[in-house]
Design an enzyme around this catalytic site. Structure first.
Site, PDB file in Angstrom:
ATOM      1  N   ALA A   1       0.879   8.382 -12.246  1.00  0.00           N
ATOM      2  CA  ALA A   1       0.652   6.997 -11.835  1.00  0.00           C
ATOM      3  C   ALA A   1       0.963   6.868 -10.344  1.00  0.00           C
ATOM      4  O   ALA A   1       1.541   7.775  -9.752  1.00  0.00           O
ATOM      5  CB  ALA A   1       1.547   6.053 -12.638  1.00  0.00           C
ATOM      6  N   LYS A   2       0.564   5.792  -9.741  1.00  0.00           N
ATOM      7  CA  LYS A   2       0.900   5.543  -8.333  1.00  0.00           C
ATOM      8  C   LYS A   2       0.719   4.058  -8.071  1.00  0.00           C
ATOM      9  O   LYS A   2      -0.080   3.393  -8.744  1.00  0.00           O
ATOM     10  CB  LYS A   2      -0.030   6.348  -7.410  1.00  0.00           C
TER      11      LYS A   2
END
Ligand code: NAD
Length: 434
Positions: free
Chosen positions: A124-125
């Site tokens: 994720a980011k």
């Protein structure tokens, strides 16, 4: 706040040149990397489309009241690329040039990185399109807290665990942890990593990425029969990652002969005094003004070395400078510093590239230790942490090296083969719901 406060909007959506290196953009670069690995995935190739689509992408409006009473709106993102192997994990970036496409690519590289070092996370980011240097401390806190509240619906210690990235630090993580905990009604330290030690942070986290760069560099050097002692090192970026990597190489007897940051580039054929340079940067925020010869960007990329460490931004080694780079190996401290075209040029020129997904995985590995320690509320010594970090990084690098030799592919493709296989095996075993 008066009702007639003017509305400020974030700057127009232009993609900065460094993100558009060789005209692919970061998401385009990632897709090309997946295409390269697909022929090696066997029957799992049937699932490869999974990797080409983020599982979930949230775009949020982050309105705050500025200190002067005006209202500003910033755009925020949280992308969960893949959660087949565990909760999403990846940093949060505050930068005026952040785009959804960039965050998508960074989240996908986190899926690959977490699988390559075999920590039990997906990828994720997150990011906010804001220049934090233009905010007061109070404004920065309001931006962070409102952003955290907006993404609260998809993050959590078992869902998605943010961490620091460019322009975010342990204070930002402390505000995120507090905001999430206030919304949930109980203190939840495991919702973010990279926290201050006093709030459940881990010893060794601050230095972990640079330490991992050093471990991978030392392993790669050993495989090429290269001595670290006396080796010439060139480093782009002298922030958290670049300065720690430079310090560890310096301590191991290597000579850090050239360093570049956003202001200037320095050169000293006898080796820069790295501890003194770190001290200089802590007072001045830049390497500029340090006692050493200054060189142009062109000269910097052509400096002869044994090890080149890009540790600044994406898209720095391109088709334009790759033909002129004079080194034995590139150890990617930054995320995505080499474009696919440049990758091909370096391979043809027999320059080894240790890819970001393994070379800078030390940070997320110690983040994993932090998360485990938070769950058990039992904290390890720095020595234990560093030993475990070195063991995981060495094992991961050795498997990647072996797969590269067996398939006669680059280390990047080998890392992608291992990572994509792990992710898609998990995907296949879980099956499609419903
Ligand atoms: P940082 O903000 O601490 O340092 C960035 C450095 O890059 C600074 O020295 C800055 O002057 C330099 N820089 C910025 N623009 C530049 C330019 N145009 N030319 C040359 N130098 C420039 O950031 P960091 O935490 O060290 O991260 C650096 C890279 O490493 C990023 O790509 C980041 O995503 C990646 N990374 C960081 C971590 C971590 O734990 N910090 C983990 C994995 C990957």
């Amino acid at each position: 706040m008066s009702s007639d406060s003017p509305i400020i909007t974030a700057s127009a959506h232009s993609v900065p040149s460094y993100l558009n290196a060789d005209n692919l953009g970061p998401w385009g670069i990632y897709l090309q990397q997946v295409d390269r690995v697909t022929p090696y995935l066997g029957s799992l190739a049937r699932w490869v489309e999974t990797l080409k689509r983020p599982k979930r992408a949230l775009v949020v409006d982050v309105p705050i009241e500025m200190d002067d009473g005006t209202i500003a709106h910033f755009e925020g993102y949280r992308v969960q690329h893949n959660t087949s192997r565990g909760p999403g994990k990846g940093g949060v970036r505050f930068h005026q040039d952040v785009t959804l496409s960039e965050v998508m690519a960074l989240s996908a590289w986190m899926s690959i990185k977490n699988a390559a070092v075999n920590v039990p996370y997906g990828g994720a980011k997150g990011g906010i399109r804001v220049d934090p240097r233009k905010l007061s401390r109070a404004e920065l806190e309001r931006v962070t807290r409102r952003y955290t509240s907006e993404i609260n619906i998809i993050i959590g210690p078992n869902k998605d665990i943010p961490a620091p990235d460019v322009n975010t630090n342990e204070q930002v993580m402390a505000w995120m942890m507090d905001t999430y905990s206030m919304n949930e009604g109980s203190t939840s330290t495991g919702v973010v990593t990279g926290k201050p030690i006093s709030l459940g942070g881990s010893l060794g986290r601050r230095e972990a990425t640079g330490r991992g760069v050093f471990v991978v560099g030392a392993e790669a050097a050993r495989n090429l029969g290269l001595e670290i002692k006396g080796a010439r090192i060139v480093v782009q970026g002298f922030g958290n990652v670049g300065s720690v990597a430079a310090k560890l190489f310096h301590e191991a007897g290597a000579k850090v002969i050239a360093v570049q940051d956003h202001k200037t580039a320095l050169f000293d054929p006898a080796g820069l005094d790295v501890p003194a340079l770190i001290e200089h940067v802590s007072h001045n925020g830049t390497i500029e003004g340090f006692r050493a010869e200054t060189i142009s960007a062109e000269q910097f990329w052509q400096t002869e070395s044994e090890i080149l460490i890009p540790a600044a931004l994406e898209g720095q080694i391109t088709a334009a400078n790759a033909p002129h780079i004079k080194t034995r190996m590139v150890i990617e401290g930054a995320n995505g510093p080499t474009t696919p075209e440049a990758d091909d040029i370096l391979r043809e020129r027999n320059i080894l590239v240790a890819p970001d997904v393994i070379a800078n995985a030390g940070g997320v590995t110690v983040s994993y230790f932090e998360w485990v320690q938070d769950f058990s509320s039992f904290f390890w010594t720095e020595e234990e942490i560093n030993q475990r970090l070195v063991r995981i990084m060495q094992e991961a690098f050795r498997s990647i090296w072996q797969v590269a030799q067996e398939n006669k592919v680059t280390l990047r493709t080998a890392a992608f083969i291992i990572a994509c296989t792990r992710i898609l095996q998990a995907r296949e075993m879980r099956g499609l719901y419903p």
